[in-house]
Design a protein around this motif. Structure first.
Motif, PDB file in Angstrom:
ATOM      1  N   ILE A  20       6.605 -13.741  -8.722  1.00  0.00           N
ATOM      2  CA  ILE A  20       6.863 -12.462  -9.233  1.00  0.00           C
ATOM      3  C   ILE A  20       7.429 -11.502  -8.225  1.00  0.00           C
ATOM      4  CG2 ILE A  20       5.195 -10.589  -9.933  1.00  0.00           C
ATOM      5  CD1 ILE A  20       2.963 -12.454 -10.774  1.00  0.00           C
ATOM      6  N   TYR A  21       7.214 -11.734  -7.069  1.00  0.00           N
ATOM      7  CA  TYR A  21       7.881 -10.942  -5.865  1.00  0.00           C
ATOM      8  C   TYR A  21       9.382 -11.030  -6.007  1.00  0.00           C
ATOM      9  CZ  TYR A  21       3.497  -9.935  -3.379  1.00  0.00           C
ATOM     10  OH  TYR A  21       2.398  -9.659  -2.599  1.00  0.00           O
ATOM     11  N   SER A  22       9.907 -12.134  -6.041  1.00  0.00           N
ATOM     12  CA  SER A  22      11.230 -12.768  -6.154  1.00  0.00           C
ATOM     13  C   SER A  22      11.948 -11.904  -7.435  1.00  0.00           C
ATOM     14  CB  SER A  22      11.281 -14.083  -6.111  1.00  0.00           C
ATOM     15  OG  SER A  22      12.862 -14.354  -6.065  1.00  0.00           O
ATOM     16  N   HIS A  23      11.254 -12.110  -8.430  1.00  0.00           N
ATOM     17  CA  HIS A  23      11.651 -11.349  -9.786  1.00  0.00           C
ATOM     18  C   HIS A  23      11.771  -9.853  -9.652  1.00  0.00           C
ATOM     19  CE1 HIS A  23      11.311  -9.876 -14.123  1.00  0.00           C
ATOM     20  NE2 HIS A  23      12.260 -10.936 -14.321  1.00  0.00           N
ATOM     21  N   GLU A  24      10.994  -9.193  -9.088  1.00  0.00           N
ATOM     22  CA  GLU A  24      10.850  -7.763  -8.887  1.00  0.00           C
ATOM     23  C   GLU A  24      11.914  -7.297  -7.757  1.00  0.00           C
ATOM     24  OE1 GLU A  24       9.648  -5.474 -11.150  1.00  0.00           O
ATOM     25  OE2 GLU A  24       9.530  -7.443 -12.510  1.00  0.00           O
ATOM     26  N   GLY A  25      12.115  -8.263  -6.906  1.00  0.00           N
ATOM     27  CA  GLY A  25      12.971  -7.724  -5.701  1.00  0.00           C
ATOM     28  C   GLY A  25      12.176  -7.089  -4.643  1.00  0.00           C
ATOM     29  N   PHE A  26      10.895  -7.195  -4.488  1.00  0.00           N
ATOM     30  CA  PHE A  26      10.094  -6.726  -3.689  1.00  0.00           C
ATOM     31  C   PHE A  26       9.686  -7.686  -2.615  1.00  0.00           C
ATOM     32  CE2 PHE A  26       5.857  -4.856  -2.678  1.00  0.00           C
ATOM     33  CZ  PHE A  26       6.013  -3.653  -2.668  1.00  0.00           C
ATOM     34  N   SER A  27       9.523  -6.831  -1.670  1.00  0.00           N
ATOM     35  CA  SER A  27       9.164  -7.784  -0.213  1.00  0.00           C
ATOM     36  C   SER A  27       7.847  -7.211   0.315  1.00  0.00           C
ATOM     37  CB  SER A  27      10.389  -7.413   1.033  1.00  0.00           C
ATOM     38  OG  SER A  27      11.447  -7.962   0.366  1.00  0.00           O
ATOM     39  N   PRO A  28       6.954  -7.801   0.099  1.00  0.00           N
ATOM     40  CA  PRO A  28       5.479  -7.509   0.681  1.00  0.00           C
ATOM     41  C   PRO A  28       5.522  -7.438   2.078  1.00  0.00           C
ATOM     42  CG  PRO A  28       5.565  -9.801  -0.396  1.00  0.00           C
ATOM     43  CD  PRO A  28       6.807  -9.461  -0.337  1.00  0.00           C
ATOM     44  N   SER A  29       4.964  -6.571   2.562  1.00  0.00           N
ATOM     45  CA  SER A  29       4.887  -6.278   3.982  1.00  0.00           C
ATOM     46  C   SER A  29       3.493  -6.355   4.402  1.00  0.00           C
ATOM     47  CB  SER A  29       5.033  -4.823   4.354  1.00  0.00           C
ATOM     48  OG  SER A  29       4.387  -3.667   3.570  1.00  0.00           O
ATOM     49  N   SER A  30       2.499  -6.310   3.311  1.00  0.00           N
ATOM     50  CA  SER A  30       1.034  -6.473   3.658  1.00  0.00           C
ATOM     51  C   SER A  30       0.320  -6.488   2.495  1.00  0.00           C
ATOM     52  CB  SER A  30       0.435  -5.462   4.643  1.00  0.00           C
ATOM     53  OG  SER A  30       0.534  -4.133   4.035  1.00  0.00           O
ATOM     54  N   THR A  31      -1.014  -6.966   2.547  1.00  0.00           N
ATOM     55  CA  THR A  31      -1.909  -6.775   1.464  1.00  0.00           C
ATOM     56  C   THR A  31      -2.815  -5.936   1.721  1.00  0.00           C
ATOM     57  OG1 THR A  31      -3.390  -8.681   2.113  1.00  0.00           O
ATOM     58  CG2 THR A  31      -1.391  -9.179   0.837  1.00  0.00           C
ATOM     59  N   SER A  32      -3.563  -5.577   0.694  1.00  0.00           N
ATOM     60  CA  SER A  32      -4.475  -4.466   0.849  1.00  0.00           C
ATOM     61  C   SER A  32      -5.797  -4.881   0.096  1.00  0.00           C
ATOM     62  CB  SER A  32      -4.198  -3.219   0.401  1.00  0.00           C
ATOM     63  OG  SER A  32      -4.001  -3.120  -1.027  1.00  0.00           O
ATOM     64  N   THR A  33      -7.134  -4.385   0.730  1.00  0.00           N
ATOM     65  CA  THR A  33      -8.465  -4.909   0.040  1.00  0.00           C
ATOM     66  C   THR A  33      -8.704  -3.404  -0.471  1.00  0.00           C
ATOM     67  OG1 THR A  33      -8.616  -6.600   1.453  1.00  0.00           O
ATOM     68  CG2 THR A  33     -10.619  -5.872   0.320  1.00  0.00           C
ATOM     69  N   ALA A  34      -9.185  -3.561  -1.816  1.00  0.00           N
ATOM     70  CA  ALA A  34      -9.581  -2.164  -2.292  1.00  0.00           C
ATOM     71  C   ALA A  34     -11.186  -1.788  -1.702  1.00  0.00           C
ATOM     72  CB  ALA A  34      -9.677  -2.237  -3.722  1.00  0.00           C
ATOM     73  N   ASP A  35     -11.113  -0.484  -1.343  1.00  0.00           N
ATOM     74  CA  ASP A  35     -12.622  -0.059  -1.046  1.00  0.00           C
ATOM     75  C   ASP A  35     -13.225   0.921  -1.762  1.00  0.00           C
ATOM     76  OD1 ASP A  35     -14.722  -0.120   0.851  1.00  0.00           O
ATOM     77  OD2 ASP A  35     -13.829   1.054   2.104  1.00  0.00           O
TER      78      ASP A  35
END
Length: 311
Positions: free
Chosen positions: A291-306
């Motif tokens: 999915i990242y590759s298809h959208e051309g998005f480079s994830p820098s980090s993940t987040s946890t909803a609070d």
């Protein structure tokens, strides 16, 4: 305290079937044996798990709590099995995905077509769900991962952003609003709207926005999909609020015009929702990478909803 996986699986069958007999049939055991094992499980937990009546059974609050845990445990067991099986034939496994309308109809078919083409051992169940149901499904283990847009409110979930999209107003060429570079959603409510089908995440989202304004959405027609919506708009049936990414595609072949919405909520971040990224089977993590590759998005980090779980 020791839990037998067969008892947890039987408990899940009974809870989902709302019937001791139905649960026993799914587990391929007798009703009497199922009853004995459920009573033993209640004794072990010192909690009543079902309300019993002539119509069947209904989980108690304790039963609902155990059902959430049981689903998560059984799904994790399946993840372990998938990670340690199928090596001879390549990667194997099964993924259940709950996603919003845009994901199901627009980009996920292409992502999954490429992903599955090189992974014959993987099966996928992709279901369109409302945002609250996406969150609930990931939380209780019914879904391996979810895909949504905009604000996703769920305590304890990991949100993995992967792209941005914008909602725009789509009008036919020559419409009274067509000479406007930007309009507010409030202004559009004096015109008939073309909307998606009941149960679509976009329709529910727009109805929530209208409710906040103390008004109702002036739906003239509802259709199944973005292309029929654009065709109805071109024909002058009404105007519509659609994702810019899909409206731009149909603008090449249809006489429609896109107008920017002034509302802050029109700019939406798309996110993948998981309970715990590292707990996903390898095929799930590979799909997220696709999915990242298809959208051309480079994830820098993940987040946890609070935030507070709306479910």
């Amino acid at each position: 305290m020791h839990f037998d996986l067969q008892d947890l699986r039987l408990f899940t069958h009974v809870a989902e079937a709302r019937s001791l007999t139905g649960g026993a049939q799914r587990a391929h055991i007798s009703t009497a044996a199922a009853s004995t094992r459920m009573k033993a499980l209640e004794g072990q937990l010192d909690s009543r798990l079902f309300y019993r009546s002539s119509q069947g059974v209904e989980p108690t609050p304790a039963g609902d709590r155990l059902l959430r845990h049981a689903r998560a445990i059984l799904r994790q067991v399946e993840h372990v099995k998938s990670d340690f099986s199928g090596y001879a034939d390549g990667e194997a496994g099964h993924l259940r995905i709950f996603a919003n309308t845009t994901a199901v109809t627009e980009f996920m078919p292409e992502v999954l077509a490429r992903f599955l083409a090189t992974r014959p051992g993987i099966t996928v169940d992709l279901q369109e769900r409302l945002t609250k149901d996406i969150v609930r499904g990931v939380l209780d283990g019914t879904a391996d991962l979810g895909i949504g847009a905009g604000v996703v409110e769920a305590q304890g979930l990991q949100l993995l952003p992967f792209s941005w999209d914008r909602l725009v107003l789509v009008v036919p060429q020559g419409h009274t609003l067509s000479n406007r570079p930007r309009v507010s959603f409030h202004e559009t409510l004096t015109h008939p709207h073309v909307g998606l089908h009941d149960g679509s995440t976009l329709l529910q989202f727009l109805q929530d926005q209208v409710k906040d304004l103390g008004k109702s959405l002036p739906l003239r027609i509802q259709v199944l999909g973005f292309e029929p919506a654009c065709r109805m708009i071109e024909a002058g049936v009404g105007i519509g609020i659609l994702p810019e990414s899909c409206a731009l595609r149909y603008q090449h072949t249809l006489s429609i015009q896109l107008i920017e919405l002034e509302d802050a909520w029109a700019q939406r971040e798309r996110s993948i929702v998981v309970r715990e990224l590292e707990a996903l089977p390898s095929c799930g993590r590979s799909l997220i990478e696709a999915i990242y590759s298809h959208e051309g998005f480079s994830p820098s980090s993940t987040s946890t909803a609070d935030t507070t779980n709306p479910a």
